[in-house]
Design a protein around this motif. Structure first.
Motif, PDB file in Angstrom:
ATOM      1  N   LEU A  82       0.896  -1.216   0.116  1.00 48.25           N
ATOM      2  CA  LEU A  82      -0.134   0.034   0.070  1.00 48.25           C
ATOM      3  C   LEU A  82       0.699   1.312   0.135  1.00 48.25           C
ATOM      4  CD1 LEU A  82      -2.676  -1.069   2.545  1.00 48.25           C
ATOM      5  CD2 LEU A  82      -3.051  -0.735   0.002  1.00 48.25           C
ATOM      6  N   VAL A  87      -0.825   5.010  -0.831  1.00 44.70           N
ATOM      7  CA  VAL A  87      -1.984   4.637   0.076  1.00 44.70           C
ATOM      8  C   VAL A  87      -1.573   4.946   1.387  1.00 44.70           C
ATOM      9  CG1 VAL A  87      -3.819   3.304   0.929  1.00 44.70           C
ATOM     10  CG2 VAL A  87      -3.381   3.103  -1.374  1.00 44.70           C
ATOM     11  N   GLY A 110     -10.457   3.820   1.286  1.00 44.47           N
ATOM     12  CA  GLY A 110     -10.488   3.271  -0.237  1.00 44.47           C
ATOM     13  C   GLY A 110     -11.369   4.358  -1.287  1.00 44.47           C
ATOM     14  N   PRO A 111     -11.942   3.658  -2.028  1.00 43.43           N
ATOM     15  CA  PRO A 111     -12.841   4.436  -3.016  1.00 43.43           C
ATOM     16  C   PRO A 111     -14.012   5.257  -2.550  1.00 43.43           C
ATOM     17  CG  PRO A 111     -12.315   2.366  -3.991  1.00 43.43           C
ATOM     18  CD  PRO A 111     -12.024   2.253  -2.562  1.00 43.43           C
ATOM     19  N   CYS A 116     -11.314   1.191   5.385  1.00 43.54           N
ATOM     20  CA  CYS A 116     -10.946  -0.208   4.935  1.00 43.54           C
ATOM     21  C   CYS A 116     -10.053  -0.589   6.183  1.00 43.54           C
ATOM     22  CB  CYS A 116     -10.321  -0.471   3.749  1.00 43.54           C
ATOM     23  SG  CYS A 116     -11.210   0.074   2.242  1.00 43.54           S
ATOM     24  N   GLU A 158     -10.597   4.309 -10.449  1.00 46.63           N
ATOM     25  CA  GLU A 158     -10.128   4.331  -9.116  1.00 46.63           C
ATOM     26  C   GLU A 158     -10.420   3.149  -8.563  1.00 46.63           C
ATOM     27  OE1 GLU A 158     -11.308   8.158  -7.291  1.00 46.63           O
ATOM     28  OE2 GLU A 158     -10.775   9.190  -8.899  1.00 46.63           O
ATOM     29  N   PHE A 162      -7.673   0.597  -6.676  1.00 45.53           N
ATOM     30  CA  PHE A 162      -7.661   0.334  -5.130  1.00 45.53           C
ATOM     31  C   PHE A 162      -7.616  -1.245  -5.095  1.00 45.53           C
ATOM     32  CE2 PHE A 162      -9.535  -0.248  -1.172  1.00 45.53           C
ATOM     33  CZ  PHE A 162      -8.568   0.324  -0.468  1.00 45.53           C
ATOM     34  N   ALA A 166      -3.965  -2.222  -5.718  1.00 42.60           N
ATOM     35  CA  ALA A 166      -3.332  -2.302  -4.223  1.00 42.60           C
ATOM     36  C   ALA A 166      -3.783  -3.387  -3.350  1.00 42.60           C
ATOM     37  CB  ALA A 166      -3.860  -1.096  -3.528  1.00 42.60           C
TER      38      ALA A 166
END
Ligand code: FE2
Length: 293
Positions: A82, A87, A110-111, A116, A158, A162, A166
């Motif tokens: 991450l 992130v 997250g999005p 998360c 996106e 993610f 990720a």
């Protein structure tokens, strides 16, 4: 290969806790566990201390998703991945770990602001086996986690960056569909044999969550729950039907928070060694017709 083992828990911010407790235990067949140290209501679906957390919050939406990893090394490896993807983590305190009853956790956004939590070491209550308040045969969890989330996102790109780049989720398939005369594509992602643990569609929505799916162990569990839902006046959002991609036989109902819960049986499993990405142009083989009551 995903770094994430499964979708292990979800947190719902709910404005009417009492309605939710009643709905979760009496209709869904979840078992109420002990309170979290932060006051959240714990709902059990198996031998875990909880699988759903209810938080007194006006959002009436998902407020966090918990993703289990195998152990401390896997959590470190995910953290490194991450970080390399840009992130950022939030600080996790001892109180946070206590509230979730996990041994380690990373918290990140997250999005569209979805909180998360990647964790390892959940509390297992083998000494208190799961007992549904209803006479159902139980929920399919284990290596497949609790079920799946179907999310509204503002950007497919996106969301894919993610979840896939990720977190390491893998695409199972896509469904091209027409909703209100608009062409949209649903993307379905797996991280274990459950056909999808995360799905998303690009849409403008006040809520992040379209539905949580819980899978039960027998078709009779779905049928008896549908009977109960209809006799108790819970709103059915989509009739009994069978999905094209995961082949699950399910119906959808409104939760007290207004988002849907899909209650299903018989979903197929996907295994990376032989699975190939597919495309569908229909959501269902049959059924899943809009609201009947
Ligand atoms: Fe679903």
């Amino acid at each position: 290969m995903s770094q994430i083992a499964n979708l292990g828990y979800v947190g719902f911010g709910v404005s009417d806790i009492q309605a939710w407790r009643d709905y979760a235990t009496r209709i869904l067949g979840a078992e109420e566990g002990s309170l979290s140290s932060d006051g959240a209501i714990r709902l059990r679906l198996d031998h875990h201390a909880y699988r759903i957390l209810l938080v007194d919050d006006p959002a009436d939406d998902i407020i966090f998703a918990g993703f289990e990893v195998r152990d401390a090394e896997a959590l470190d490896a995910l953290g490194a991945r991450l970080t390399s993807m840009g992130v950022e983590f939030q600080i996790v305190t001892e109180e946070d770990l206590k509230a979730r009853d996990v041994l380690g956790m990373l918290r990140f956004v997250g999005p569209d602001g979805l909180m998360c939590e990647a964790y390892y070491g959940p509390l297992i209550h083998s000494e208190h086996p799961f007992r549904s308040p209803r006479s159902i045969s139980g929920f399919v969890t284990g290596e497949q986690g609790i079920g799946h989330l179907n999310l509204f996102v503002s950007s497919n790109e996106e969301a894919k960056a993610f979840f896939c780049d990720a977190l390491g989720f893998v695409v199972s398939d896509y469904i091209d569909m027409k909703v209100d005369n608009r062409d949209i594509t649903g993307t379905f992602l797996h991280c274990n044999p459950r056909h999808h643990s995360i799905a998303y569609v690009e849409a403008d929505s006040p809520k992040k969550l379209h539905h949580l799916m819980l899978q039960v162990r027998s078709l009779d569990d779905v049928g008896s729950t549908l009977d109960l839902v209809q006799s108790e006046g819970v709103k059915v959002s989509a009739s009994l039907g069978k999905h094209t991609n995961d082949e699950i036989v399910s119906f959808y109902m409104k939760t007290p928070s207004g988002f849907d819960l899909e209650y299903g049986w018989g979903g197929i499993e996907v295994h990376d060694a032989e699975w190939r990405v597919q495309r569908h142009i229909a959501i269902s083989v049959w059924g899943h017709r809009p609201a009947m009551n």
